[in-house]
Design an enzyme around this catalytic site. Sequence first.
Site: not given
Ligand code: NAI
Length: 492
Positions: A160-162, A186, A189, A239, A262-263, A295, A392
């Site tokens: 999940i995200p932050w 998980k 971070e 994420g 959910e992206l 999102c 985004e």
């Molecule tokens: P991210 O997709 O990297 O992080 C989301 C989750 O995935 C966190 O728990 C992270 O630790 C985990 N993660 C990261 N790399 C991974 C991997 N290789 N394998 C498995 N898990 C992994 O998102 P980030 O870097 O925090 O944000 C980047 C962009 O993503 C944001 O600017 C936004 O555009 C988008 N985002 C969309 C979200 C939504 O609600 N759909 C939530 C967070 C970010």
Amino acid sequence: MANMKPNPNPTIKYSKIFINNEWHSSVSGKEFPVINPSNEKVIIQVAEADKADVDIAVAAARAAFKRGAAWRKMDASARGEMIRKLADLLDENASELASIQSLENGKPFANSFEEVQRSAKVFRYYAGCVDKIHGSTIPADGDVFVMTRKEPLGVVGAIIPWNYPVTMVGMKLGPALATGCTIVLKPAEQTPLTALYIANLTKEAGFPKGVLNVVPGYGDPAGSALAEHLDVNKVAFTGSVGVGKKIMEISARSNLKRVTLELGGKSPLVVFDDADLELAVTYTTLAFLNAGQICLAPTRIFVQSSIYDKFVSMVVNRASSLKVGGPFEPDAFYGSQIDDRIFKKVLDYIEIGKREGAKLETGGNRHGSVGFFVQPTVFSNVRDDMTIAKEEIFGPVQSLFKFDTLEEVIKRANNTSYGLASGVFTKSLDIALEFSKAIEAGTVWVNQWFKLTGQTPFGGYKQSGIGRELGIEALDNYMEVKTINIKLPSNH
Ligand code: NAI
Ligand code: MG
């Protein structure tokens, strides 16, 4: 219902890895800092899980799922009671949990408090579903009696995200627990403290050991170890698109674990000239909520040309009057971005918007000098081919576009790789229905935005994701269907 009692200095009791209802240091002994994004100071060091810890957590979840284990033998109604108890505990501890979330995430306390309450309601919704998950009997060809059973998938990896830490825990755990799966969660971070706090509540609610395990750590190695794991049956991810795609690839390479994603999105909000403009402005302002880190944010606002200039000035007035502030400032509308990286990314997009010729109406800069705050920012005269119209931003940035006809705006609204949410403001039922049918998005809001409850399925078309969360629909993503086909003695 508990009263709101914000606490800017909550005691952090849980900062280790949660496996089998116990707290563990990481195998490596490593820890990582959790940072308060509103003052850039370290809140606490948290045990950092990597592959070795994920292996232990998955083994615990598998053991809790084994035939004969307490969780498998429990009556469905008892499982429902346990989930309801968890909801009650969330409500009882709402102020403390909300304070912790605001500290690690930077959002206003009132928003966090409401989020905990909404999450409790999601758990209650799923508590009510548990003993209503039916199979069917099927009039199949031949001398047979056929029935189906819906069975839990097994061990679920939730990543999940932050941006909505407590909400995300509820959206993932609700259906997973309701269907009888076990879980390795998980958290992001940036925001592990809320998930660890809720882990302790599951223990208090009486969930057997191993049903929920929480592995705080980075995407790589902790998240990727979960996605790779051969004994994980499903990954539920929220994420970025890039990581979502990686998770599908890993699933294909490893064990074809089920994947729901959910992206995010680039959601269109369309304002027709017959709309209640005050109402429309109020909802468009939600683009700034959570510092725009949503999102489903309405990030492409299409306004009919006859009211365009008037609407732009209404939006700009409203945006520039919003108060940006720390999590415990009572009247702040939104707080800081989550971290330095997202903060810089948002400011970069603002520069790109200016460079590509959008008109900056207000904002555009950092707010203050400490913490990752960005001013409420509005661009008008945005064209569909600009970067800020396509990507985004995930920040407090609104983009306003001009349109003339329904057909035109449908085409332009759908001209995106995303398809999470959408909305239309009009008094015409014909326009609202036509738009609702034609738009390629998982949700359409009419004369409102951001209504999301436990009962309503939520998810994306196109690259906004795969599968639905919330609602009855979410349960199917956590179950297999088993067909039991029994030969009858004769064709009477
Ligand atoms: P991210 O997709 O990297 O992080 C989301 C989750 O995935 C966190 O728990 C992270 O630790 C985990 N993660 C990261 N790399 C991974 C991997 N290789 N394998 C498995 N898990 C992994 O998102 P980030 O870097 O925090 O944000 C980047 C962009 O993503 C944001 O600017 C936004 O555009 C988008 N985002 C969309 C979200 C939504 O609600 N759909 C939530 C967070 C970010
Ligand atoms: Mg990332």
